[in-house]
Design a protein around this motif. Structure first.
Motif, short mmCIF file in Angstrom:
data_model
loop_
_atom_site.label_atom_id
_atom_site.label_comp_id
_atom_site.label_asym_id
_atom_site.label_seq_id
_atom_site.Cartn_x
_atom_site.Cartn_y
_atom_site.Cartn_z
N PHE A 1 5.49 3.92 12.91
CA PHE A 1 6.07 3.55 11.73
C PHE A 1 5.47 2.26 11.40
O PHE A 1 4.84 2.27 10.06
CB PHE A 1 7.54 3.23 12.03
CG PHE A 1 8.21 2.51 10.99
CD1 PHE A 1 9.05 3.22 9.90
CD2 PHE A 1 8.14 1.07 10.48
CE1 PHE A 1 9.60 2.87 8.75
CE2 PHE A 1 8.67 0.51 9.42
CZ PHE A 1 9.56 1.40 8.48
N GLN A 2 4.84 1.54 12.21
CA GLN A 2 4.11 0.31 11.95
C GLN A 2 2.76 0.75 11.32
O GLN A 2 2.39 -0.08 10.51
CB GLN A 2 4.10 -0.66 13.27
CG GLN A 2 5.33 -1.40 13.70
CD GLN A 2 5.27 -1.70 14.93
OE1 GLN A 2 4.51 -1.50 16.05
NE2 GLN A 2 6.01 -3.17 15.28
N ASP A 3 2.27 1.62 11.82
CA ASP A 3 0.79 2.18 11.37
C ASP A 3 1.24 2.57 10.00
O ASP A 3 0.38 2.22 8.93
CB ASP A 3 0.17 3.26 12.12
CG ASP A 3 -0.49 2.70 13.39
OD1 ASP A 3 -0.60 1.21 13.60
OD2 ASP A 3 -0.83 3.42 14.29
N ALA A 4 2.10 3.44 9.76
CA ALA A 4 2.24 4.00 8.68
C ALA A 4 2.65 3.32 7.31
O ALA A 4 2.51 3.32 6.25
CB ALA A 4 3.37 5.25 8.68
N SER B 1 0.52 -1.21 0.01
CA SER B 1 0.04 -0.03 0.02
C SER B 1 0.92 1.32 -0.03
O SER B 1 2.11 1.18 0.28
CB SER B 1 -0.68 -0.01 1.42
OG SER B 1 -0.17 0.10 2.32
N PHE B 2 0.20 2.24 -0.26
CA PHE B 2 0.90 3.54 -0.19
C PHE B 2 0.97 4.13 1.02
O PHE B 2 0.13 3.97 1.73
CB PHE B 2 0.05 4.61 -0.94
CG PHE B 2 0.61 5.80 -1.42
CD1 PHE B 2 1.45 6.11 -2.01
CD2 PHE B 2 -0.15 7.00 -0.46
CE1 PHE B 2 1.94 7.53 -2.14
CE2 PHE B 2 0.34 8.47 -0.74
CZ PHE B 2 1.43 8.61 -1.78
N ALA B 3 2.27 4.51 1.74
CA ALA B 3 2.52 4.93 2.93
C ALA B 3 3.01 6.24 3.02
O ALA B 3 3.81 6.76 2.10
CB ALA B 3 3.75 3.93 3.48
N ALA B 4 2.15 6.97 3.57
CA ALA B 4 2.40 8.52 3.64
C ALA B 4 2.10 9.18 4.98
O ALA B 4 1.18 8.61 5.58
CB ALA B 4 1.81 9.13 2.19
N ALA B 5 2.66 10.20 5.22
CA ALA B 5 2.30 10.90 6.45
C ALA B 5 3.14 12.09 6.70
O ALA B 5 4.08 12.45 5.90
CB ALA B 5 2.96 10.03 7.96
N VAL B 6 2.38 13.03 7.36
CA VAL B 6 2.89 14.28 7.71
C VAL B 6 3.49 14.20 9.30
O VAL B 6 2.64 13.83 10.03
CB VAL B 6 2.00 15.30 7.70
CG1 VAL B 6 2.64 16.62 8.17
CG2 VAL B 6 1.54 15.51 6.38
N VAL B 7 4.84 14.60 9.47
CA VAL B 7 5.51 14.44 10.51
C VAL B 7 6.10 15.87 11.06
O VAL B 7 6.63 16.62 10.09
CB VAL B 7 6.43 13.35 10.72
CG1 VAL B 7 5.91 11.96 10.55
CG2 VAL B 7 7.60 13.69 9.39
N ASP B 8 6.33 16.05 12.34
CA ASP B 8 6.93 17.35 12.89
C ASP B 8 8.45 16.69 13.15
O ASP B 8 8.92 15.91 13.83
CB ASP B 8 6.31 17.80 14.17
CG ASP B 8 4.83 18.14 14.00
OD1 ASP B 8 4.65 18.66 12.86
OD2 ASP B 8 4.06 17.88 14.91
N VAL B 9 9.26 17.86 12.72
CA VAL B 9 10.57 17.58 13.05
C VAL B 9 10.88 17.86 14.46
O VAL B 9 10.79 19.04 15.23
CB VAL B 9 11.49 18.30 12.25
CG1 VAL B 9 13.00 18.25 12.59
CG2 VAL B 9 11.49 18.10 10.94
N VAL B 10 11.47 16.77 15.40
CA VAL B 10 11.44 17.31 16.90
C VAL B 10 12.94 17.18 17.11
O VAL B 10 13.28 17.80 18.35
CB VAL B 10 10.82 16.15 17.46
CG1 VAL B 10 9.39 16.37 17.70
CG2 VAL B 10 11.40 14.96 17.47
N GLY B 11 13.70 16.78 16.21
CA GLY B 11 15.19 16.90 16.73
C GLY B 11 16.10 16.65 15.49
O GLY B 11 15.86 16.02 14.44
N ILE B 12 17.09 17.21 15.42
CA ILE B 12 18.44 17.03 14.46
C ILE B 12 19.57 16.49 14.96
O ILE B 12 20.15 16.93 16.02
CB ILE B 12 18.50 18.25 13.88
CG1 ILE B 12 17.35 18.93 13.10
CG2 ILE B 12 19.75 18.37 12.69
CD1 ILE B 12 17.20 20.26 12.49
#
Lengths: 230, 409
Positions: free
Chosen positions: B207-210, B176-187
């Motif tokens: 990750f397992q959900d996405a 399936s198509f895996a896509a998500a929007v995430v917030d950068v919390v650390g570099i």
């Protein structure tokens, strides 16, 4: 019993381009307990004969027997073993190991023979005492006079209780008084231990101590002067 | 102490200057070898520890073939349960689950390919140094949060910072198509360019959900108590795996073959240079002992005339060399060991080390290892090579004739 028997010994060697005759059909018998001088001018063959008898050099032909055993056909290892146990050498230049003390020089030969440390220490001190060097055992050769060094060499030569001592010009580097002392020591050892002495020399004073003087010239025995010896 | 030993020792010091020059060459080479080998061992240890801490861990439980073919479908089923079992069986907390996929990460009109790894936020720091390398923001905290930690180069390329949003698009386990929007919390900044440019971490649950992983992961990472215990721990992990599980256990060597190859290549090239150094020392010893034997030709002739065999004299020469070698070894190990000990606590650096070290996640200073191996390997080889070198002068005595030798000047 013969201590030394040489049969028809011949030896030539090269000296530069020259071929020199060292021994020329030499026949010789020396009794056990003998005190013999080999007398010859330089190049007369006395050192060559001494080296052959001592198994240091092999003759081109002829046979050599020590105490009845033939030695001229022995291997290098067997000759070394024979020298270690049956023959003592005394050289003109003393030839002590310079980094060993007088006692250690005497002990060294016994260590090679496999004598236990305590025994060889005791015997080396006794030998030094016998040759008149009691109390000097810890001196290095450089700290001793020529006469003292030669006495250490004698103690080393008789350390293994050899039946035969071969001495090559042993007094050549000694003054007359020291020479006499050394020869008296040889006579004493000869009489007390019945050790056979064969001494190569051209010194008349040394020959005066001998019971037999064999004169050589150009590798040949030219005279066999027997004094007290049969 | 027997007389032969005393004779050998005193013979050494007949020519003090020459002996000290030869011993000096031995001491110098021994110091150099002790220092270089200890430095090498220290560097290798750091390379391994750092690389394992940043990447693979000591051991990983994976599906067969996953190591060589990074397919998302090759999974460790029920990975968290397996990790719990291993934690209990090994009596250690240093076990964590990971899952990984490749995705296109975008911000605005900028997109870059990267490996996204799902990690257990609370456990990842136990098996990896990466959480500690976060230089901006913080590490992941919530197992289900839509958060991401990215490498510093990737952040620069995407022109994002902490608090910005990113989109990733990839392919799920089921296609399936895996896509998500995430917030950068650390570099993070690992110092390893490839990691900083193409690596990102998200919480495992998210990750397992996405990626439609269900309860599966791709690896259960296990840390052994130390490098030397990896083999034993691997055996224990294998024993703890369910009998019907189609899983394999790889050690770090299998997971990071390049690391071992790099170490081996460095090891070989270094020993080539050490070999040249040792040969030079051996020739110095050969020269000294040959001179010493030639000088004593007359003396050897005399001793042979007394009945000492050439073999025994040869052993005397070898003993002299061994004694000289032991003096060189003791001094070399003491001085070299002192230097290594000091550097072990203070570190060592040279120009270009930081750049080179970056490739292996190494710091700018190296701390040599103090070990028996590092201290004794080089000096023992120098000692052995010196004794071997003196075989020739010792063998020359076999051909020596007493009469000819006594005539020598």
């Amino acid at each position: 019993m013969k201590s030394v028997r040489c049969v028809d010994l011949c030896k030539t060697y090269r000296q530069g381009d020259l071929e020199v005759t060292g021994l020329d059909h030499v026949d010789l018998e020396i009794n056990e307990g003998g005190f013999v001088c080999l007398s010859a001018p330089s190049g007369g063959g006395k050192t060559t004969l001494l080296n052959a008898i001592g198994g240091l050099d092999t003759p081109d032909s002829g046979e050599i027997y020590l105490a009845g055993d033939r030695i001229d056909n022995l291997s290098k290892g067997e000759l070394a073993e024979m020298r270690l146990h049956q023959i003592g050498f005394v050289f003109q230049a003393y030839n002590l190991i310079p980094v060993l003390t007088a006692r250690e020089n005497v002990e060294f030969v016994m260590e090679v023979q496999g004598v236990a440390a305590a025994s060889r220490r005791k015997r080396s001190l006794e030998l030094l005492e016998e040759v008149g060097l009691g109390g000097l055992g810890d001196r290095l050769p450089a700290q001793m006079s020529g006469g003292q060094q030669q006495r250490v060499a004698v103690a080393r030569a008789i350390a293994s209780r050899p039946a035969l001592v071969l001495a090559d010009e042993p007094t050549a580097n000694l003054d007359s008084q020291t020479s006499d002392q050394l020869m008296e020591l040889f006579v004493e050892l000869n009489e007390h231990h019945k050790t056979t002495f064969v001494i190569a020399t051209h010194d008349q004073r040394v020959m005066a101590y001998a019971r037999r003087v064999i004169h050589m010239l150009d590798g040949r025995i030219v005279d066999d002067e027997r004094r007290d010896e049969a | 102490m027997n007389i032969t030993f005393r004779l050998a020792w005193r013979n050494l010091w007949r020519r003090k200057r020459r002996t000290w020059l030869t011993v000096g060459a031995m001491v110098f080479s021994n110091i150099l070898l002790v220092f270089m080998i200890s430095l090498q061992l220290g560097m290798y240890e750091m390379m391994i520890v750092n690389a394992l801490k940043a990447q693979t861990g000591h051991l990983q439980v994976q599906a067969p073939g996953y190591k060589d073919d990074f397919k998302i479908r090759q999974v460790v089923p029920n990975a968290k349960q397996l990790a719990d079992d291993l934690r209990q069986g090994l009596a250690t907390e240093e076990v964590a689950v990971r899952a990984a996929a490749f995705a296109l990460i975008s911000s605005g009109d900028r997109s870059y390919g990267a490996q996204i790894t799902g990690v257990e936020p609370a456990r990842e720091s136990l098996v990896s140094s990466l959480p500690g390398l976060v230089t901006e923001g913080g590490f992941l905290s919530d197992p289900m949060a839509e958060e991401i930690v990215i490498g510093s180069v990737l952040a620069r390329n995407l022109r994002v910072g902490v608090g910005d949003e990113l989109t990733f698009i990839g392919s799920g386990r089921d296609g399936s198509f895996a896509a998500a929007v995430v917030d950068v919390v650390g570099i993070f900044e690992s110092g390893v360019p490839d990691m900083d440019r193409g690596f990102a971490q998200v919480p495992l649950g998210f990750f397992q959900d996405a990626f439609a992983m269900g309860d599966a992961g791709h690896a259960v990472v296990v840390m052994a108590p130390g490098l030397l215990q990896v083999g034993a721990t691997q055996a224990r992990v294998e024993a703890l795996l369910p009998a019907d599980a189609d899983l394999v256990v790889h050690d770090w060597d299998a997971l990071l073959p390049g690391l071992k190859q790099a170490i081996q290549a460095d090891f070989v090239s270094a020993w080539f240079m050490y070999g040249i150094l040792i040969i030079l020392v051996a020739f110095s010893v050969l020269n000294t002992q040959l001179m010493s034997v030639l000088e004593r030709t007359k003396e050897f002739g005399i001793v042979m005339s007394l009945g000492v065999t050439p073999g025994r004299l040869g052993r005397l020469v070898l003993l002299e060399t061994a004694l000289m070698g032991i003096v060189g070894m003791v001094l070399g190990v003491l001085l070299g060991g002192g230097l290594v000990l000091w550097l072990h606590f203070n570190g060592f650096t040279y120009p270009g080390l930081e750049e080179m070290g970056g490739k292996f996640n190494l710091p700018g200073r190296i701390y040599p290892t103090v070990s028996v191996l590092g201290l004794l390997t080089g000096p023992l080889i120098v000692l052995a090579a010196s004794v071997v070198a003196s075989f020739y002068p010792a063998l020359r005595l076999r051909w020596m004739e007493p009469v000819a030798a006594m005539r020598a000047a």
